[in-house]
Design an enzyme around this catalytic site. Sequence first.
Site, PDB file in Angstrom:
ATOM      1  N   LYS A 173       0.831  -1.204   0.000  1.00 41.39           N
ATOM      2  CA  LYS A 173       0.000   0.000   0.000  1.00 41.39           C
ATOM      3  C   LYS A 173       0.861   1.247   0.000  1.00 41.39           C
ATOM      4  O   LYS A 173       1.794   1.379   0.782  1.00 41.39           O
ATOM      5  CB  LYS A 173      -0.932  -0.015   1.216  1.00 41.39           C
ATOM      6  CG  LYS A 173      -1.926  -1.171   1.192  1.00 41.39           C
ATOM      7  CD  LYS A 173      -2.793  -1.219   2.431  1.00 41.39           C
ATOM      8  CE  LYS A 173      -2.018  -1.574   3.664  1.00 41.39           C
ATOM      9  NZ  LYS A 173      -2.884  -1.807   4.840  1.00 41.39           N
ATOM     10  N   THR A 204      -8.242   8.846   8.976  1.00 44.26           N
ATOM     11  CA  THR A 204      -7.653   7.643   8.384  1.00 44.26           C
ATOM     12  C   THR A 204      -7.519   6.487   9.370  1.00 44.26           C
ATOM     13  O   THR A 204      -6.929   5.467   9.041  1.00 44.26           O
ATOM     14  CB  THR A 204      -6.263   7.957   7.807  1.00 44.26           C
ATOM     15  OG1 THR A 204      -5.443   8.504   8.847  1.00 44.26           O
ATOM     16  CG2 THR A 204      -6.372   8.952   6.660  1.00 44.26           C
ATOM     17  N   GLY A 206      -8.156   3.245  10.855  1.00 44.39           N
ATOM     18  CA  GLY A 206      -8.879   2.050  10.445  1.00 44.39           C
ATOM     19  C   GLY A 206      -8.927   1.784   8.959  1.00 44.39           C
ATOM     20  O   GLY A 206      -9.586   0.839   8.517  1.00 44.39           O
ATOM     21  N   THR A 207      -8.217   2.559   8.154  1.00 42.79           N
ATOM     22  CA  THR A 207      -8.281   2.346   6.705  1.00 42.79           C
ATOM     23  C   THR A 207      -7.683   1.001   6.299  1.00 42.79           C
ATOM     24  O   THR A 207      -8.179   0.345   5.393  1.00 42.79           O
ATOM     25  CB  THR A 207      -7.563   3.473   5.938  1.00 42.79           C
ATOM     26  OG1 THR A 207      -6.263   3.657   6.501  1.00 42.79           O
ATOM     27  CG2 THR A 207      -8.335   4.768   6.033  1.00 42.79           C
ATOM     28  N   GLY A 208      -6.600   0.588   6.967  1.00 40.40           N
ATOM     29  CA  GLY A 208      -5.991  -0.704   6.635  1.00 40.40           C
ATOM     30  C   GLY A 208      -6.912  -1.863   6.951  1.00 40.40           C
ATOM     31  O   GLY A 208      -7.034  -2.808   6.160  1.00 40.40           O
ATOM     32  N   CYS A 209      -7.578  -1.803   8.103  1.00 40.48           N
ATOM     33  CA  CYS A 209      -8.546  -2.841   8.476  1.00 40.48           C
ATOM     34  C   CYS A 209      -9.666  -2.901   7.447  1.00 40.48           C
ATOM     35  O   CYS A 209     -10.086  -3.988   7.010  1.00 40.48           O
ATOM     36  CB  CYS A 209      -9.148  -2.543   9.850  1.00 40.48           C
ATOM     37  SG  CYS A 209      -7.959  -2.341  11.180  1.00 40.48           S
TER      38      CYS A 209
END
Length: 270
Positions: A173, A204, A206-209
């Site tokens: 990412k 932002t 929690g964007t990866g989750c």
Amino acid sequence: MKTALTIAGSDCSGGAGIQADLKTMTMNGVYAMSVLTALTAQNTTGVRNIMEVTPAFLKDQMDAVFEDIRPDAVKIGMVASGPLIDTIAERLVYYKAENVVIDPVMVATSGSKLMAEDALAVLKEKLLPLATLVTPNIPEAEILADRKIENEEDMFAAAKRISEAYHCAVLCKGGHSINDANDLLYLDGNYRWFYGKRIDNPNTHGTGCTLSSAIASNLAKDYSLEEAVERAKEYISGALSARLDLGKGSGPMMHNFDLNSRFAEETISD
């Protein structure tokens, strides 16, 4: 109805972790289930405390899910210790789990450390080789590839090294001052850039989750890996564009599931 399981820690503020995963999976049209690795006391500004479950209780949770409602995909997020990672890997092998998406959560967006030092070796040895897809951000990819990433060429080299080491697909990412949210998908010498426009939104957390859960949801629905990533990118871009802000604190805030928003309604109808 297709099913998906998230194995991760909780986030009592609702923006990341298990809570974000369950919301994302539901919004992406699959039946969502969860196995808790830890309870956390956190919000968008930081992690205050972590209370892990025992390996035995983690095993019981996984057995309860797999013996009754077998997941079509599994997303794995925050796992802080080696014994828990070892337990997850053993159970995934036992049940021959498919469509395993690993988001190697090591550091929270706020900067809080979320993985013990000794757990990294177990992650590399036991869990990553079971992955269909690993979704590291730039700092995580640097750790897994053991090299510095300063540009897109470095991203490619790191993704290639991780993929070859663990025999899985890698979605490296972007962001973190490398590019405008462009992500690189790499597998077996083949690659594809997913170009994204950086959205001016400080929320932002929690964007990866959210991204990894959306990918797992689409894999559960039998989309190809490329299609699953593309649909997940579209989903999170729409969520960020909604710009819902619920917080009064000084930290970044991401609650990207406004059920009354047009985006949410369109996702549900889809």
